[in-house]
Design a protein around this motif. Structure first.
Motif, PDB file in Angstrom:
ATOM      1  N   LEU A 304      10.884 -11.794 -24.432  1.00 53.62           N
ATOM      2  CA  LEU A 304      10.403 -12.327 -23.160  1.00 53.62           C
ATOM      3  C   LEU A 304      11.249 -11.808 -21.995  1.00 53.62           C
ATOM      4  CD1 LEU A 304       9.654 -16.029 -24.200  1.00 53.62           C
ATOM      5  CD2 LEU A 304       7.973 -14.263 -23.618  1.00 53.62           C
ATOM      6  N   ALA A 305      12.551 -11.707 -22.218  1.00 47.96           N
ATOM      7  CA  ALA A 305      13.438 -11.207 -21.161  1.00 47.96           C
ATOM      8  C   ALA A 305      13.234  -9.715 -20.928  1.00 47.96           C
ATOM      9  CB  ALA A 305      14.900 -11.492 -21.526  1.00 47.96           C
ATOM     10  N   VAL A 306      13.162  -8.941 -22.007  1.00 52.68           N
ATOM     11  CA  VAL A 306      13.019  -7.487 -21.878  1.00 52.68           C
ATOM     12  C   VAL A 306      11.691  -7.130 -21.223  1.00 52.68           C
ATOM     13  CG1 VAL A 306      12.883  -5.299 -23.125  1.00 52.68           C
ATOM     14  CG2 VAL A 306      14.530  -7.036 -23.832  1.00 52.68           C
ATOM     15  N   LEU A 307      10.634  -7.833 -21.574  1.00 53.59           N
ATOM     16  CA  LEU A 307       9.304  -7.542 -21.031  1.00 53.59           C
ATOM     17  C   LEU A 307       9.086  -8.140 -19.646  1.00 53.59           C
ATOM     18  CD1 LEU A 307       7.151  -8.064 -24.258  1.00 53.59           C
ATOM     19  CD2 LEU A 307       8.085  -5.943 -23.347  1.00 53.59           C
ATOM     20  N   GLY A 308      10.071  -8.861 -19.122  1.00 54.27           N
ATOM     21  CA  GLY A 308       9.968  -9.406 -17.775  1.00 54.27           C
ATOM     22  C   GLY A 308       9.213 -10.714 -17.674  1.00 54.27           C
ATOM     23  N   ARG A 309       8.970 -11.362 -18.812  1.00 56.36           N
ATOM     24  CA  ARG A 309       8.251 -12.655 -18.780  1.00 56.36           C
ATOM     25  C   ARG A 309       9.185 -13.804 -18.419  1.00 56.36           C
ATOM     26  NH1 ARG A 309       3.824 -11.734 -22.264  1.00 56.36           N
ATOM     27  NH2 ARG A 309       3.158  -9.568 -21.905  1.00 56.36           N
ATOM     28  N   LYS A 310      10.488 -13.616 -18.646  1.00 55.33           N
ATOM     29  CA  LYS A 310      11.518 -14.589 -18.260  1.00 55.33           C
ATOM     30  C   LYS A 310      12.672 -13.815 -17.666  1.00 55.33           C
ATOM     31  CE  LYS A 310      11.249 -18.554 -21.466  1.00 55.33           C
ATOM     32  NZ  LYS A 310      11.985 -19.305 -22.522  1.00 55.33           N
ATOM     33  N   ASN A 311      13.410 -14.443 -16.772  1.00 59.51           N
ATOM     34  CA  ASN A 311      14.630 -13.762 -16.330  1.00 59.51           C
ATOM     35  C   ASN A 311      15.708 -13.997 -17.390  1.00 59.51           C
ATOM     36  OD1 ASN A 311      16.428 -16.041 -15.634  1.00 59.51           O
ATOM     37  ND2 ASN A 311      14.995 -16.415 -13.946  1.00 59.51           N
ATOM     38  N   PRO A 312      16.686 -13.096 -17.495  1.00 59.46           N
ATOM     39  CA  PRO A 312      17.685 -13.201 -18.571  1.00 59.46           C
ATOM     40  C   PRO A 312      18.416 -14.541 -18.610  1.00 59.46           C
ATOM     41  CG  PRO A 312      17.769 -11.028 -17.591  1.00 59.46           C
ATOM     42  CD  PRO A 312      16.828 -11.826 -16.746  1.00 59.46           C
ATOM     43  N   LYS A 313      18.679 -15.123 -17.468  1.00 68.81           N
ATOM     44  CA  LYS A 313      19.395 -16.408 -17.446  1.00 68.81           C
ATOM     45  C   LYS A 313      18.577 -17.496 -18.129  1.00 68.81           C
ATOM     46  CE  LYS A 313      22.098 -19.291 -14.273  1.00 68.81           C
ATOM     47  NZ  LYS A 313      23.401 -18.815 -14.759  1.00 68.81           N
ATOM     48  N   GLU A 314      17.272 -17.519 -17.844  1.00 69.92           N
ATOM     49  CA  GLU A 314      16.390 -18.500 -18.483  1.00 69.92           C
ATOM     50  C   GLU A 314      16.303 -18.247 -19.992  1.00 69.92           C
ATOM     51  OE1 GLU A 314      13.164 -19.278 -14.857  1.00 69.92           O
ATOM     52  OE2 GLU A 314      12.826 -17.668 -16.329  1.00 69.92           O
TER      53      GLU A 314
END
Length: 329
Positions: A304-314
């Motif tokens: 989710l973070a790598v694909l931009g669906r979540k920011n890394p902090k979340e």
């Protein structure tokens, strides 16, 4: 090798005391420790796969890059520059990574001094380091330096893409060297080389990059009918001569001395680099009953973070919240 699994095997300390293994301390300590549960040795390491950074020297030279990266920051810069169309009209991505194993995001987190689960079973002991690692991966994906197919990329895909000159960098076990440079399969035989995965230039004094290692061992079932005979076989397989023979056939040698053996080192260009990496390597996470489920949960959030669906902090906060309940008491 969890405590539950270890209970199925015969403790080997008494057998080793009665009939010692040749130069047992020559077997890398980290591998021995991975087979020691509750203070008891239950398996003899016979093979390992330590991760290194492979690069296609021909592609680097084509892009005007004279040497592989010394830091993670340089790796990112080079991977972006190497996302181009080569002289052979092949579309190239800077880096190819599989998305179905914790090995890869863990390597990026460790480049900043972080981890997924440490030896004390702390989940993401340094959230900021994990956030930085995921941010780098997300940045590479956004820049096109990771394939659009990242979410479905598997381990064998990395080998194929490197062999075909479709990727400039990949994180793979050092033992893949021969396969990647196979004259019948590779477009750049002899030109695909390996270095230790670089840490960030922000790593503090006294910190070092700990690559991921996976290992295999032989054990004796607790209900074995002839434990003495089994032990004689384990002693033979663990010997220096057998380890050397297995290494010549592509096994990652578990003995430090094998790397210095002229007959091995002379035919293995990556031997010195692999030995240095192995000395610092440790598993992607420690063994515990819910480890497989923890890895799957971790990888969901990483994607989710790598694909931009979540920011890394979340994503990191979700990893901690979701994985902590799976930890051993």
């Amino acid at each position: 090798m969890t405590s539950q699994i270890a209970s199925l095997f015969e403790p080997l300390d008494d057998l080793r005391k009665a009939e010692p293994i040749e130069d047992f301390d020559d077997i890398v300590e980290g591998l021995r420790q991975s087979m020691t549960v509750g203070g008891k040795l239950v398996g003899i390491p016979v093979r390992h796969a330590t991760q290194g950074l492979f690069y296609n020297e021909e592609l680097l030279q084509e892009a005007g890059i004279s040497a592989p990266p010394d830091t993670l920051e340089e790796l990112v810069e080079q991977a972006k520059k190497l996302t181009f169309t080569s002289k052979s009209s092949t579309p190239v991505v800077g880096m190819i990574l599989a998305s179905d194993l914790a090995v890869f995001p863990v390597m990026f987190a460790r480049a900043f001094g972080g981890d997924f689960i440490d030896k004390q079973f702390r989940v993401v002991p340094d959230p900021e380091a994990m956030e930085k690692g995921l941010s780098v991966l997300a940045d590479l994906f956004k820049a096109g330096a990771l394939p659009r197919s990242y979410a479905t990329t598997r381990n064998d895909d990395m080998v194929t893409w490197m062999q075909q000159g479709r990727a400039a960098f990949a994180v793979l076990p050092f033992a893949r060297y021969a396969q990647l440079n196979n004259k019948e399969q590779s477009t750049a035989p002899g030109k695909i080389k390996a270095i230790e995965f670089p840490g960030s230039k922000t790593l503090g004094s006294g910190q070092e990059m700990h690559p991921v290692v996976e290992s295999w061992a032989m054990a004796i079932p607790a209900n074995s009918a002839d434990k003495k005979l089994s032990w004689s076989y384990l002693r033979f397989v663990a010997s220096k001569a057998a380890t050397l023979d297995m290494a010549r056939n592509g096994n990652g040698p578990v003995r430090s001395s094998t790397y210095a053996e002229p007959s091995f080192a002379g035919s293995q260009p990556q031997a010195k680099v692999e030995a240095a990496a192995l000395a610092k390597a440790r598993p992607a996470f420690p063994a515990f009953p819910e480890a497989a489920r923890a890895q799957s949960t971790f990888l969901e959030e990483v994607q989710l973070a790598v694909l931009g669906r979540k920011n890394p902090k979340e994503a990191v906060a979700a990893i901690v919240d979701r994985v902590k309940p799976l930890m051993p008491a």
